[in-house]
Design a protein around this motif. Sequence first.
Motif, short mmCIF file in Angstrom:
data_model
loop_
_atom_site.label_atom_id
_atom_site.label_comp_id
_atom_site.label_asym_id
_atom_site.label_seq_id
_atom_site.Cartn_x
_atom_site.Cartn_y
_atom_site.Cartn_z
N UNK A 113 -2.43 8.49 -14.47
CA UNK A 113 -1.91 7.28 -15.12
C UNK A 113 -1.55 6.22 -14.09
N UNK A 114 -0.92 6.65 -12.98
CA UNK A 114 -0.55 5.70 -11.93
C UNK A 114 -1.78 4.95 -11.40
N UNK A 115 -2.89 5.68 -11.20
CA UNK A 115 -4.11 5.04 -10.73
C UNK A 115 -4.58 3.96 -11.69
N UNK A 116 -4.57 4.27 -12.98
CA UNK A 116 -4.99 3.29 -13.99
C UNK A 116 -4.12 2.03 -13.91
N UNK A 170 1.51 9.93 -5.37
CA UNK A 170 1.94 11.26 -4.95
C UNK A 170 2.62 12.04 -6.07
N UNK A 171 2.92 11.36 -7.20
CA UNK A 171 3.61 12.03 -8.30
C UNK A 171 2.66 12.92 -9.08
N UNK A 172 3.20 13.98 -9.64
CA UNK A 172 2.42 14.88 -10.47
C UNK A 172 3.33 15.43 -11.56
N UNK A 173 2.74 15.80 -12.68
CA UNK A 173 3.54 16.27 -13.81
C UNK A 173 4.33 17.52 -13.48
N UNK A 174 3.73 18.43 -12.71
CA UNK A 174 4.46 19.67 -12.42
C UNK A 174 5.62 19.43 -11.47
N UNK A 215 0.84 -1.19 0.00
CA UNK A 215 0.00 0.00 0.00
C UNK A 215 0.87 1.24 0.00
N UNK A 216 1.94 1.23 0.80
CA UNK A 216 2.84 2.38 0.86
C UNK A 216 3.48 2.66 -0.50
N UNK A 217 3.79 1.60 -1.24
CA UNK A 217 4.40 1.78 -2.55
C UNK A 217 3.41 2.41 -3.53
N UNK A 218 2.15 1.99 -3.49
CA UNK A 218 1.16 2.60 -4.38
C UNK A 218 0.90 4.06 -3.99
N UNK A 226 15.68 17.27 -15.69
CA UNK A 226 16.26 17.14 -14.36
C UNK A 226 15.55 16.02 -13.61
N UNK A 227 16.30 15.25 -12.82
CA UNK A 227 15.69 14.16 -12.05
C UNK A 227 15.85 14.37 -10.55
N UNK A 228 15.86 15.63 -10.14
CA UNK A 228 15.96 15.90 -8.70
C UNK A 228 14.80 15.25 -7.95
N UNK A 229 13.62 15.22 -8.56
CA UNK A 229 12.46 14.60 -7.92
C UNK A 229 12.68 13.11 -7.67
N UNK A 230 13.31 12.42 -8.66
CA UNK A 230 13.56 10.99 -8.52
C UNK A 230 14.65 10.74 -7.48
N UNK A 231 15.67 11.59 -7.49
CA UNK A 231 16.72 11.46 -6.49
C UNK A 231 16.15 11.62 -5.08
N UNK A 232 15.24 12.56 -4.92
CA UNK A 232 14.61 12.78 -3.62
C UNK A 232 13.83 11.55 -3.17
N UNK A 233 13.09 10.94 -4.10
CA UNK A 233 12.32 9.73 -3.77
C UNK A 233 13.25 8.61 -3.34
N UNK A 234 14.31 8.39 -4.09
CA UNK A 234 15.24 7.30 -3.80
C UNK A 234 15.96 7.52 -2.48
N UNK A 235 16.30 8.75 -2.18
CA UNK A 235 17.02 9.05 -0.94
C UNK A 235 16.11 9.01 0.28
#
Length: 415
Positions: free
Chosen positions: A391-394, A81-85, A73-76, A128-137
């Motif tokens: 898209x994630x919901x689908x 929580x992701x958004x295009x902006x 559930x935490x993973x979903x 830029x992938x700062x958002x992805x780096x933040x998630x991974x960290x």
Amino acid sequence: MSDTPTSHPRIALVLSGGGARGAYEAGVLSYIFSDVGKKLGRPVHFDILTGTSVGAIHACYLAAGQNDAGVGVALTQLWRSLSLDRVFAPGVTDLFRVPLQLLGLGSERKPLPATASGIPERLPGLFDTAWLEEIVLRNIDWSRIRSNIDSDELGALAIAATEIATGRSVVFIDTGTRPQPPWSRDPFVIARAAALGPAHALASAAIPLIFPSLRIDRTYYCDGGLRLNTPLSPALRLGADRVMVIGLRHPRSAEEEDRLARRRETMYNNPTYLAGKAINALLLDRIEYDVERLHLFNAILESGVRYYGPEFLEHINEPIVEQRRAPYRVVRDCMVRPSKDLGVLAAECLEHQGRSRGVRDWLSRNVVRFAGRGALGEADLLSYLFFDRCYADHLIQLGRRDAQQAEEELVAFFS
């Protein structure tokens, strides 16, 4: 590939690459950890985790927290929580820079320096992938991965990346202080022992040109899916007796592909359509072929034991071990794949989204709308980049539904 004599078979989870398509994996996993676990009357546990690209990030996430209640559930929730902006937040200058870079006309961009948080030097991508780096960290407890491996709570964690300088697939393997298993002599797929950290996961997920490539030790790496999109072979070499595979491609028959091919010809001059098909080709998933080979070897070994007795395996493995350093054994498998085309779902989600508000949001959504221009509702490029809750919901719902359809097989597999 012999069933081990122990009462506890070593179960491996094999996770595929595919960018934003990874939300489907999250949906399948949420069903396995919650609903299948309830059916079994005990938590689901994996002894070996392997992954590529977004599957590598998921593998690391589970390596830290698969024993936590509600991990699926935490993973979903993380995907929702992701958004295009947040993911694509280009400024006005990016509208001009990105097309120029695609054509190779922009000014040369220097490597990005290492960060204080431990992200190493990177070769710039389009975004830029700062958002992805933040998630991974922030969302992966890397110290728990270390303790889980060192305590033998997790047998092995392996993630695949592509070495840019040579084009080889490099499988980074973390088995703690335990020795690595024998590896094949394949010069294009090599194994390297490593204490896995954020850099390895981000390197595996670096979609070529789109996301920055990372430097590990003295060389740069990008998306492992270029050569090893679904790392089944590493799971087998790490000693798995059973393999659970989650694919990210909707399987079509050859007849279906032929029918679609004739209709697609009208879109061959559409650059975004071609880009999507090019990424599909680059991230070519051979998992169906690999699983068929696994079934073939299982059938040969089981027939040999049935007709010639248990010593058949011992005799046949003598030359095999000498050549490939590891014996063949029977390995059970279970595979869940999308029952719908994820590119079609991306196009449908984009079509139903309303108009966005705000200049920054308008810019990010138009980057995605550009990627969504395709044919016949097939937005393949978009399906890799559509990091948004819609898209994630689908995909999460589809993943849970497909896992539910396979529940009987899943329960038998984990029993």
